[in-house]
Write a protein that holds these residues in place. Structure first.
Motif, PDB file in Angstrom:
ATOM      1  N   TYR A   9       0.828  -1.200   0.000  1.00  0.00           N
ATOM      2  CA  TYR A   9       0.000   0.000   0.000  1.00  0.00           C
ATOM      3  C   TYR A   9       0.872   1.264   0.000  1.00  0.00           C
TER       4      TYR A   9
ATOM      5  N   GLN B 229       2.346   4.758  -1.290  1.00  0.00           N
ATOM      6  CA  GLN B 229       1.707   5.885  -1.945  1.00  0.00           C
ATOM      7  C   GLN B 229       2.758   6.915  -2.378  1.00  0.00           C
TER       8      GLN B 229
ATOM      9  N   ASN C 134      -0.059  -1.599  -5.105  1.00  0.00           N
ATOM     10  CA  ASN C 134       0.167  -0.432  -4.272  1.00  0.00           C
ATOM     11  C   ASN C 134      -0.769   0.686  -4.743  1.00  0.00           C
ATOM     12  N   ARG C 135      -0.517   1.904  -4.323  1.00  0.00           N
ATOM     13  CA  ARG C 135      -1.374   3.025  -4.702  1.00  0.00           C
ATOM     14  C   ARG C 135      -0.509   4.180  -5.192  1.00  0.00           C
TER      15      ARG C 135
END
Length: 552
Positions: free
Chosen positions: A261, A263, A288-289
């Motif tokens: 995750y 960012q 992921n982001r």
């Protein structure tokens, strides 16, 4: 008991000549001694000045001994007291660590005769070297230059080692040979180099500084060529510590940071790592982001500046139509990338045209994965058109995009015209039976495709049969694997597949769904499937029958 120096009174003429020759020899060897020793003892002041006349009276009043007792000889050997200085022992005198062993008469003559100026000059140089080294280490008041007054001897029988002394040599100083001369080679003390900090220690310090819990798996695999850090729930601070540690790591070549995750802020640290470390050739950032805003910019900056990355997996990062223009610009500037995975993102109808143009002109990519996106209708047609024109791409994954019947016709044209593509995945794209017939006819003229995955589409048993009949009829095809999973087929289709396997000497693998019993009607007649072109199917059967496998 102390032994005083001995003074002999030679004849006037012979004494002057002999003394002059001795002093010249001493001066010559002093000059040689200067070039051999880079560092010498210092002369320290602190005694009161003594007049020359007092020194002469003290010297003249010294009794002359012609013979020494055994006790005196033992004392001389033990303390190395030199009774007279001449050209034979000048080297031994200059190598002494304590000038108290030199006769007082010799020190007195330094003040009187100009020929000893060479020795005085040498002593002044030694004093200046010592002062220079002291000024570097600590601030002290400058001492007055050496003068002949420091050579004067007190009336009392005192040791002058405090005024004139050399530092005692050790293992790192110049060595003295057996004959009393210094060697030309000076052994310098070894330079202590700082031991480089290991990757584990560096990572521990970064974690301690950031108050983080170190990742034991990361430390255990820090010296291997593959670092797999999937689903560790790393924070941005964790990624900062990991990337800083890997910046100077030349072992890791493949880095996997899937499912953490990550960012925008984490993307900055990853970009810095990939830009500075050229040894990492494969990077995986799945699930992921990183898409959108600053995250996309950092990924694009990384791809633009790094020219050693061969594989990158950006699957599942929510890249959308707003990111595609930046990504394509970065991909076009990077000429080393060989494998690109953009699956499971949010590319839609507006992305097909830009991606198609990028793919058609790219001459470095060998594998691209655009599966699990939202390419429909015209966007699918544009993208497939770019793949058709590409002359470098070897493997392509387009599964689960929902091309539909219109996209299926373009896929058939791509298979027919493209002469370099070896693997094609078009699973789950809502292709129908008519598309299967078109793809089969394209396979009858294709000689490069080796793997075709066409499962989970709306193709009936006749459509699957048409594809296998075309493969059998093309004796020059290179297909070694075909996937028709979950597609119901008839026994005739299975028999054709077995014939193909015999024609290829067993080098053929096929996957199909359930086999329909002969007593049941073919699903081609059911209303949920498009009706089969029976005339075309009959023609394909005839062409396939001409090719018969060897019975052996």
């Amino acid at each position: 008991m102390p032994v005083k120096s001995q003074q002999q009174t030679p004849p006037e003429n012979s004494g002057v000549r002999g003394r002059t020759q001795t002093i010249k020899t001493i001066a010559t060897k002093v000059a040689s001694f200067t070039s051999k020793r880079a560092s010498a003892g210092a002369i320290r002041s602190g005694r009161s000045r003594t007049s020359v006349a007092d020194s002469k009276r003290s010297h003249q009043s010294t009794p002359v001994k012609t013979e020494r007792t055994p006790e005196e000889l033992i004392y001389l050997r033990r303390h190395k007291i030199i009774s007279e200085v001449d050209d034979k022992n000048i080297d031994e005198v200059l190598n002494l660590s304590d000038f108290s062993h030199i006769p007082k008469s010799f020190l007195t003559e330094i003040e009187q005769d100009d020929i000893y100026a060479t020795i005085l000059e040498e002593l002044q140089k030694k004093k200046s070297i010592l002062n220079a080294s002291k000024n570097i280490s600590e601030q002290q008041d400058e001492e007055e230059p050496i003068s002949p007054d420091f050579m004067a001897v007190d009336d009392e029988n005192k040791n002058i080692s405090g005024e004139i002394s050399y530092p005692i040599s050790d293992e790192n100083n110049s060595k003295v040979s057996n004959d009393g001369y210094d060697t030309d080679i000076e052994i310098e003390s070894p330079v202590k180099q700082k031991t480089p900090i290991s990757g584990k220690d560096k990572y521990r310090k970064l974690c301690e500084k950031g108050k983080l819990v170190p990742c034991s798996y990361f430390m255990a695999h820090i010296n291997k060529d593959e670092m797999v850090l999937r689903y560790h729930q790393f924070s941005t601070d964790d990624i900062r510590a990991i990337t800083k540690t890997l910046t100077t790591n030349y072992n890791v070549e493949r880095l996997f940071l899937d499912g953490n995750y990550l960012q925008e802020q984490a993307a900055q640290h990853i970009a810095k790592l990939i830009i500075s470390n050229d040894f990492i050739t494969e990077l995986s950032l799945v699930d992921n982001r990183l898409g959108g805003g600053e995250g996309t910019k950092e990924i694009c900056r990384m791809l633009t500046l790094n020219q050693n990355l061969k594989k990158i997996n950006l699957s599942g990062n929510k890249f959308n139509e707003l990111d595609v223009a930046q990504l394509i610009e970065a991909f076009e500037r990077n000429t080393t990338l060989r494998e690109l995975d953009l699956s499971h993102n949010c590319f839609g109808e507006k992305c097909g045209e830009m991606l198609g143009a990028f793919i058609s002109g790219n001459d470095s990519l060998e594998y691209i994965n655009l599966g699990w996106n939202n390419f429909r209708e015209q966007s699918a047609i544009d993208m497939i058109g770019g793949i058709t024109e590409n002359t470098r791409l070897r493997r392509c994954n387009l599964e689960m995009n929902g091309f539909g019947p219109s996209g299926g016709q373009i896929l058939a044209e791509c298979i027919k015209k493209n002469t370099v593509l070896e693997e094609l995945n078009i699973n789950g794209n809502r292709l129908n039976t008519q598309n299967a017939f078109a793809i089969g006819q394209a396979l009858s003229v294709n000689d490069t495709l080796q793997v075709l995955k066409i499962a989970d589409n709306q193709i009936n048993s006749d459509g699957a049969l048409a594809v296998f009949l075309c493969i059998k009829a093309n004796e020059t095809n290179r297909l070694r694997e075909i996937d028709f999973s979950h597609t119901v087929v008839t026994q005739e289709t299975v028999n054709i597949c077995e014939d193909i396997k015999k024609l290829k000497n067993g080098n053929f693998k096929y996957q199909v769904g359930k086999v329909t019993p002969e007593l049941l009607k073919s699903n081609a007649d059911t209303i949920c499937y498009i009706k089969t072109n029976t005339d075309l199917l009959k023609k394909l059967r005839t062409n396939a029958a001409k090719v018969k496998p060897n019975e052996n």
